[in-house]
Structure formats: structure tokens, C-alpha cells
Design a protein around this motif. Structure first.
Motif, PDB file in Angstrom:
ATOM      1  N   ASN A 128      55.250  28.196  45.643  1.00 46.08           N
ATOM      2  CA  ASN A 128      56.339  27.587  44.894  1.00 46.08           C
ATOM      3  C   ASN A 128      55.816  26.624  43.841  1.00 46.08           C
ATOM      4  O   ASN A 128      56.403  26.479  42.782  1.00 46.08           O
ATOM      5  CB  ASN A 128      57.305  26.861  45.830  1.00 46.08           C
ATOM      6  CG  ASN A 128      58.152  27.836  46.616  1.00 46.08           C
ATOM      7  OD1 ASN A 128      58.338  28.968  46.204  1.00 46.08           O
ATOM      8  ND2 ASN A 128      58.660  27.397  47.743  1.00 46.08           N
ATOM      9  N   ALA A 129      54.729  25.958  44.114  1.00 43.13           N
ATOM     10  CA  ALA A 129      54.177  24.995  43.159  1.00 43.13           C
ATOM     11  C   ALA A 129      53.634  25.696  41.918  1.00 43.13           C
ATOM     12  O   ALA A 129      53.655  25.139  40.839  1.00 43.13           O
ATOM     13  CB  ALA A 129      53.077  24.182  43.828  1.00 43.13           C
ATOM     14  N   GLN A 130      53.168  26.934  42.067  1.00 44.30           N
ATOM     15  CA  GLN A 130      52.589  27.658  40.950  1.00 44.30           C
ATOM     16  C   GLN A 130      53.589  28.574  40.256  1.00 44.30           C
ATOM     17  O   GLN A 130      53.283  29.148  39.227  1.00 44.30           O
ATOM     18  CB  GLN A 130      51.408  28.489  41.432  1.00 44.30           C
ATOM     19  CG  GLN A 130      50.263  27.650  41.926  1.00 44.30           C
ATOM     20  CD  GLN A 130      49.145  28.506  42.486  1.00 44.30           C
ATOM     21  OE1 GLN A 130      49.251  29.717  42.547  1.00 44.30           O
ATOM     22  NE2 GLN A 130      48.069  27.876  42.894  1.00 44.30           N
ATOM     23  N   ALA A 131      54.773  28.707  40.809  1.00 43.55           N
ATOM     24  CA  ALA A 131      55.756  29.625  40.247  1.00 43.55           C
ATOM     25  C   ALA A 131      56.268  29.106  38.906  1.00 43.55           C
ATOM     26  O   ALA A 131      56.638  27.956  38.779  1.00 43.55           O
ATOM     27  CB  ALA A 131      56.911  29.797  41.211  1.00 43.55           C
ATOM     28  N   GLU A 132      56.253  29.968  37.918  1.00 44.53           N
ATOM     29  CA  GLU A 132      56.806  29.649  36.616  1.00 44.53           C
ATOM     30  C   GLU A 132      57.841  30.703  36.290  1.00 44.53           C
ATOM     31  O   GLU A 132      57.744  31.843  36.724  1.00 44.53           O
ATOM     32  CB  GLU A 132      55.720  29.672  35.537  1.00 44.53           C
ATOM     33  CG  GLU A 132      54.768  28.533  35.594  1.00 44.53           C
ATOM     34  CD  GLU A 132      53.790  28.562  34.427  1.00 44.53           C
ATOM     35  OE1 GLU A 132      53.497  29.657  33.902  1.00 44.53           O
ATOM     36  OE2 GLU A 132      53.322  27.491  34.053  1.00 44.53           O
ATOM     37  N   SER A 133      58.811  30.315  35.522  1.00 46.47           N
ATOM     38  CA  SER A 133      59.790  31.271  35.046  1.00 46.47           C
ATOM     39  C   SER A 133      59.801  31.215  33.520  1.00 46.47           C
ATOM     40  O   SER A 133      59.481  30.199  32.918  1.00 46.47           O
ATOM     41  CB  SER A 133      61.171  30.949  35.615  1.00 46.47           C
ATOM     42  OG  SER A 133      61.546  29.630  35.299  1.00 46.47           O
TER      43      SER A 133
ATOM     44  N   GLU B 128      66.305  35.598  32.033  1.00 44.15           N
ATOM     45  CA  GLU B 128      64.978  35.389  32.616  1.00 44.15           C
ATOM     46  C   GLU B 128      64.091  36.588  32.311  1.00 44.15           C
ATOM     47  O   GLU B 128      64.511  37.735  32.419  1.00 44.15           O
ATOM     48  CB  GLU B 128      65.075  35.166  34.126  1.00 44.15           C
ATOM     49  CG  GLU B 128      63.765  34.727  34.726  1.00 44.15           C
ATOM     50  CD  GLU B 128      63.882  34.248  36.149  1.00 44.15           C
ATOM     51  OE1 GLU B 128      62.873  33.743  36.667  1.00 44.15           O
ATOM     52  OE2 GLU B 128      64.952  34.383  36.751  1.00 44.15           O
ATOM     53  N   MET B 129      62.845  36.307  31.935  1.00 44.44           N
ATOM     54  CA  MET B 129      61.875  37.336  31.581  1.00 44.44           C
ATOM     55  C   MET B 129      60.697  37.314  32.559  1.00 44.44           C
ATOM     56  O   MET B 129      60.493  36.335  33.268  1.00 44.44           O
ATOM     57  CB  MET B 129      61.338  37.088  30.166  1.00 44.44           C
ATOM     58  CG  MET B 129      62.372  37.179  29.084  1.00 44.44           C
ATOM     59  SD  MET B 129      62.734  38.903  28.742  1.00 44.44           S
ATOM     60  CE  MET B 129      64.478  38.812  28.415  1.00 44.44           C
TER      61      MET B 129
END
Length: 68
Positions: free
Chosen positions: A18-23, A39-40
Motif C-alpha cells: 500500500n505504501a508503494q501503490a500509485e495511481s 484512472e489509468m
């Protein structure tokens, strides 16, 4: 003891993910509907879709943003 260790390692793994997740978000300005966000998968897809939108609509107003 094994159950606690498994729970702790799973919690640490999910927290790290979750800490590394980017949207990536494509923001479009449309005269009919106002502003839309889509969202892409990644930044290159966002830029590509924004350019396609500009070609098809004639409205050169899009923005790609990175979120968490």
C-alpha cells in the motif's frame, strides 16, 4: 506461534504494498459534462489517451496526475 508469525508477515507485506501503490489519473475538461477523471494504468497510457482525446474533441485540455 506460527499463526501469529504468518499474520504479522502478511500485515507487513500488505502495508509495504500500500505504501508503494500509485495511481494515475487522466483529468479531462469537457464543455458538455464539466470535468471528468479516469484512472489509468500508468503515466504513458495517461498521456496517450489525453492526446487522443485532444485529437477527437478539439479541446486541448487534459491533465495527468499521480495519486496515492
Amino acid at each position: 506461534m506460527k499463526r501469529n508469525l504468518l499474520f504479522l508477515s502478511s500485515a507487513m507485506f500488505l502495508t509495504a504494498m500500500n505504501a508503494q501503490a500509485e495511481s494515475f489519473w487522466l483529468i479531462l475538461q469537457n464543455s458538455t459534462y464539466g470535468i471528468e477523471k479516469i484512472e489509468m494504468k500508468n503515466m504513458s497510457q495517461c498521456e496517450e489517451q489525453g492526446k487522443q482525446y485532444t485529437k477527437s474533441s478539439g479541446i486541448p485540455r487534459y491533465l495527468c496526475l499521480i495519486g496515492k
